[in-house]
Design an enzyme around this catalytic site. Structure first.
Site, mmCIF file in Angstrom:
data_model
loop_
_atom_site.group_PDB
_atom_site.id
_atom_site.type_symbol
_atom_site.label_atom_id
_atom_site.label_comp_id
_atom_site.label_asym_id
_atom_site.label_seq_id
_atom_site.Cartn_x
_atom_site.Cartn_y
_atom_site.Cartn_z
ATOM 1 C CD GLN A 177 8.489 14.251 4.213
ATOM 2 O OE1 GLN A 177 8.259 13.104 3.864
ATOM 3 N NE2 GLN A 177 7.561 15.191 4.180
ATOM 4 C CG HIS A 199 9.775 8.917 1.267
ATOM 5 N ND1 HIS A 199 8.653 8.297 1.763
ATOM 6 C CD2 HIS A 199 9.376 10.159 0.906
ATOM 7 C CE1 HIS A 199 7.616 9.137 1.715
ATOM 8 N NE2 HIS A 199 8.039 10.270 1.197
ATOM 9 C CD GLU A 256 3.704 10.045 -2.786
ATOM 10 O OE1 GLU A 256 4.092 11.174 -3.135
ATOM 11 O OE2 GLU A 256 2.843 9.867 -1.908
ATOM 12 C CE1 TYR A 258 -0.586 11.387 0.448
ATOM 13 C CE2 TYR A 258 -1.534 12.532 2.318
ATOM 14 C CZ TYR A 258 -0.490 11.846 1.747
ATOM 15 O OH TYR A 258 0.644 11.622 2.484
ATOM 16 C CD GLU A 271 2.977 9.002 1.941
ATOM 17 O OE1 GLU A 271 2.563 10.122 1.584
ATOM 18 O OE2 GLU A 271 4.145 8.631 1.759
ATOM 19 C CD1 TRP A 315 1.964 13.007 5.526
ATOM 20 C CD2 TRP A 315 3.337 11.242 5.362
ATOM 21 N NE1 TRP A 315 3.245 13.482 5.473
ATOM 22 C CE2 TRP A 315 4.102 12.423 5.368
ATOM 23 C CE3 TRP A 315 3.991 10.006 5.274
ATOM 24 C CZ2 TRP A 315 5.487 12.406 5.283
ATOM 25 C CZ3 TRP A 315 5.362 10.000 5.184
ATOM 26 C CH2 TRP A 315 6.099 11.193 5.189
ATOM 27 C CG PHE A 368 0.424 16.564 5.701
ATOM 28 C CD1 PHE A 368 -0.690 15.943 5.153
ATOM 29 C CD2 PHE A 368 1.046 17.559 4.984
ATOM 30 C CE1 PHE A 368 -1.170 16.308 3.904
ATOM 31 C CE2 PHE A 368 0.571 17.943 3.731
ATOM 32 C CZ PHE A 368 -0.537 17.314 3.194
#
Ligand SMILES: *[C@@H]1O[C@H](CO)[C@@H](O)[C@H](O)[C@H]1NC(C)=O
Ligand SMILES: *[C@@H]1O[C@H](CO)[C@@H](O)[C@H](O)[C@H]1NC(C)=O
Ligand SMILES: *[C@@H]1O[C@H](CO)[C@@H](O)[C@H](O)[C@H]1NC(C)=O
Ligand SMILES: *[C@@H]1O[C@H](CO)[C@@H](O)[C@H](O)[C@H]1NC(C)=O
Ligand SMILES: *[C@@H]1O[C@H](CO)[C@@H](O)[C@H](O)[C@H]1NC(C)=O
Ligand SMILES: *[C@@H]1O[C@H](CO)[C@@H](O)[C@H](O)[C@H]1NC(C)=O
Ligand SMILES: *[C@@H]1O[C@H](CO)[C@@H](O)[C@H](O)[C@H]1NC(C)=O
Ligand SMILES: *[C@@H]1O[C@H](CO)[C@@H](O)[C@H](O)[C@H]1NC(C)=O
Ligand SMILES: *[C@@H]1O[C@H](CO)[C@@H](O)[C@H](O)[C@H]1NC(C)=O
Ligand SMILES: *[C@@H]1O[C@H](CO)[C@@H](O)[C@H](O)[C@H]1NC(C)=O
Length: 593
Positions: A123, A237, A283, A414, A496, A546, A562
């Site tokens: 990312q 990730h 995740e 989140y 996160e 995050w 974000f």
């Protein structure tokens, strides 16, 4: 820049890249570039390919950053460190902000609470083909799969965290990485959690190690330490080395276990003298649910679409558990954790059916990994009765291997959601694999029931992130639930949390972008919720926001933001948003001396 490493591996390539004749495949690779041949299943041949061949065959041309536009690593000007004026809510008092409320003496983050900011390799790094990196599945997904990414963007350049050489010099200066880290340090943030790109270290996923990538991450880690920023590293990730997906189906094959552990061994051996906080996989609920990956680009499989996520999950548990045990043997003082994710689950009504739906939702999400890892070495009962129809049961040895393999309950937490039974009821759904909610058989909503007014649980994030609403009121209950249910030995960490400010992408004036009220209130209220949880006896040990910077938000590209810093993708300049000050302020106010 040509890779300097001896990157060659014998591969058996099938499908899109193969052709009748290996010689012609490679010599004619410029005309193949990942496009389909008529009957790929007819071809299977041993080819010798190098990293460039992988790029040419499967990805095609990639973009690279124009290094001449880069700013030099000058110190962050003090004028950038002035916090914004108060927003409409009561700010944590500090700096030039007007203290609206006094400090709540019941609250405090413990002295050893670790807090910081997070990112992930694909990312933010860019430089995808530099210094011998092999392609990952995400290079193919962004370049090759039509309409996979909302704005057709790629991670080719991203935030260009990876590096810029000072040309002609032997010494390595990760200018932009250093800029990222300097900007973290300038606000007094003590930790940076980033991920390592597996296909940089192992361009083929396994086999030869790319020493240039090792040197890069050594420099990243050393730069963090030089700036008094604690590096925290995630091994995986989502950026699976493409070769592992093409050759054996990636996480759908047990072969992944040995390859992941071999990768972990190299990372621990080369970085473990300076990195004490590790996360194995990020995740898996999300990346396993991405299976089946789009057809035609990767290896096909006979595993049905419905079963693929759970086959992936089984291999994740085995790979994680071995990597954890290896890490603890090589680095006894380290903290190694599994990185789970999900929102708090609230029953929509007080009916027993909705209570059951909530339990099934926990079992099929957090419990899928957390129950084996923290409690039993095996799946929760409702999930097990489903997967036992097609997965081999864990042996006693495997259960012992898996149980007790996370020091901290690292949760990417989140949001929150309401859960309720399917229209046909739970029993009918469990008996009907055509029900769209099968196999979890738990329906969800972000809105209260009609009898409660039908309001949303909280303000929606950007429409590109429909899964995210601000629901910070539920955070204390959420953290307590995790502690009470899975009893993590090293406590709970929110690894996160963050918010996609609605429509930030369509703002064109920098000053407008930097004022992000909903994200600011999200961090303010979330940190307050963590403080409440701590004051009520929940052992919360850390949190990571995050994200450090705006970045490639996977299939939403650069359209969803974000970052607590705005990044001008033309110039690669970074600017702090107001929310970053809100975040930092909480610790200035409440972190114990
Ligand atoms: C492979 O393909 C090339 C180009 O079409 C051809 O010249 C060559 O004879 C083929 N080799 C074999 C072994 O079939
Ligand atoms: C295939 O990729 C190579 C290397 O990136 C490029 O030079 C070539 O033009 C591409 N060929 C086609 C047909 O797109
Ligand atoms: C992305 O590319 C596809 C295929 O070329 C095209 O149909 C689509 O309009 C593009 N989308 C955007 C947002 O540019
Ligand atoms: C996978 O199967 C689909 C459908 O049968 C086929 O079109 C595709 O070419 C196959 N892909 C690979 C990589 O074998
Ligand atoms: C559920 O029960 C609680 C306490 O018994 C009550 O306060 C609440 O109003 C009930 N909610 C609904 C949606 O019935
Ligand atoms: C799993 O490990 C925990 C402690 O780490 C232990 O209390 C529990 O009994 C173990 N469960 C099983 C089924 O062995
Ligand atoms: C899930 O809930 C929505 C909203 O109430 C409803 O429209 C939908 O039919 C439900 N789905 C199933 C499979 O029960
Ligand atoms: C199973 O679910 C599908 C999709 O909701 C539905 O069309 C079908 O009638 C259901 N079958 C039974 C036996 O209920
Ligand atoms: C980003 O940088 C470019 C080039 O300097 C500039 O034209 C543009 O206005 C900048 N964008 C914002 C939002 O500041
Ligand atoms: C201070 O914190 C305690 C414990 O979380 C809470 O009960 C109380 O309402 C807080 N006081 C204020 C003024 O926020």
């Amino acid at each position: 820049m040509a890779p300097l490493l001896p990157t060659c591996a014998i591969l058996t390539l099938v499908g899109a890249a193969a052709a009748q004749n290996a010689t012609s495949t490679l010599s004619a690779s410029a005309t193949v570039n990942g496009s389909l041949v008529a009957n790929p299943s007819a071809f299977a041949t041993a080819l010798q390919v190098d990293v460039d061949d992988l790029w040419n065959l499967f990805v095609g041309p990639v973009s690279s950053a124009d290094i001449t536009t880069t700013v030099a690593p000058t110190p962050v000007p003090s004028s950038e460190l002035i916090p914004p004026p108060p927003l409409y809510y009561s700010p944590f008092p500090s700096g030039q902000q007007v203290p609206v409320i006094a400090k709540n003496e019941s609250w405090g983050f413990p002295k050893d609470f670790w807090w910081g900011v997070a990112s992930a390799a694909y990312q933010v790094e860019g430089a995808v083909q530099a210094e011998g990196r092999g392609p990952s599945i995400w290079d193919v997904l962004t370049h090759r799969v039509t309409d996979f990414v909302a704005d057709n963007s790629t991670g080719d350049i991203a935030d260009n965290q990876y590096y810029l050489y000072k040309q002609g010099q032997q010494w390595r200066l990760s200018w932009l990485a250093a800029i990222n880290i300097a900007r973290i340090a300038a606000l007094g943030v003590p930790a940076y959690s980033f991920s390592i790109s597996w296909s940089r270290i192992f361009p083929f996923g396994s086999g030869p190690v790319n020493e240039e990538a090792i040197a890069h991450y050594n420099d990243m880690i050393d730069t963090c330490i030089q700036y008094n920023v604690t590096p925290m590293v995630t091994l995986y990730h989502w950026d699976l080395p493409l070769v592992l997906q093409n050759t054996y189906g990636g996480w759908l094959s047990e072969n992944i276990v040995n390859d992941f552990v071999a990768y972990a061994r190299v990372a621990y051996a080369r970085f473990g003298d300076r990195v004490n906080h590790w996360f194995t996989v990020n995740e898996p609920i999300v990346f396993c649910d991405m299976y089946p990956l789009p057809a035609n680009y990767f290896k096909n499989t006979s595993i049905t679409a419905l079963h693929q996520p759970f086959v992936c999950g089984q291999n994740v548990l085995l790979a994680h558990a071995q990597a954890y045990r290896l890490g603890k043997s090589m680095m006894p003082g380290s903290t190694i954790s599994f990185k789970n994710n999900g929102g708090y689950k609230i029953p929509l009504t007080n009916s027993s059916a909705d209570a059951e739906a909530v339990q099934r939702a926990w079992d099929f999400n957090e419990g899928w990994f957390a129950t084996p890892i923290f409690l039993t070495g095996d799946y929760p009962a409702s999930l097990k009765s489903f997967v036992s129809t097609f997965l081999p049961a864990f042996t006693e040895e495997q259960k012992t291997l898996i149980n007790g393999t996370s020091d901290v309950f690292a949760h990417d937490a989140y949001t929150s959601q309401f859960y309720f039974a399917p229209d046909d009821g739970i029993a009918a759904c469990i008996a009907n694999s055509s029900n769209p909610l099968y196999p979890s058989c738990a329906n969800t909503s972000y809105a209260y029931s009609a009898s409660d007014g039908g309001w949303l649980i909280g303000p929606a994030a950007d429409p590109g992130s429909p899964w995210l609403h601000k629901a910070t009121d539920w955070v204390p209950a959420f953290l307590r639930y995790i502690q009470d249910t899975w009893k993590p030995p090293g406590g709970v960490a929110v690894t996160e949390f963050g918010f996609a400010e609605p429509f930030e992408y369509s703002k064109k004036i920098r000053a407008d972008i930097l004022f992000d009220p909903i994200r600011s209130s999200y961090y303010h209220d979330y940190l307050q919720a963590i403080l409440i949880a701590i004051s009520e006896g929940v052992n919360v040990v850390g949190c990571l926001a995050w994200s450090l910077v705006d970045n490639l938000e996977w299939s939403t590209g650069y359209t969803v933001k974000f970052g607590m810093q705005y990044v001008n993708l033309t110039t690669q300049e970074r600017y702090y948003k107001a929310s970053f000050f809100t975040y930092v302020n909480a610790f200035q106010q409440y972190l114990a001396e």
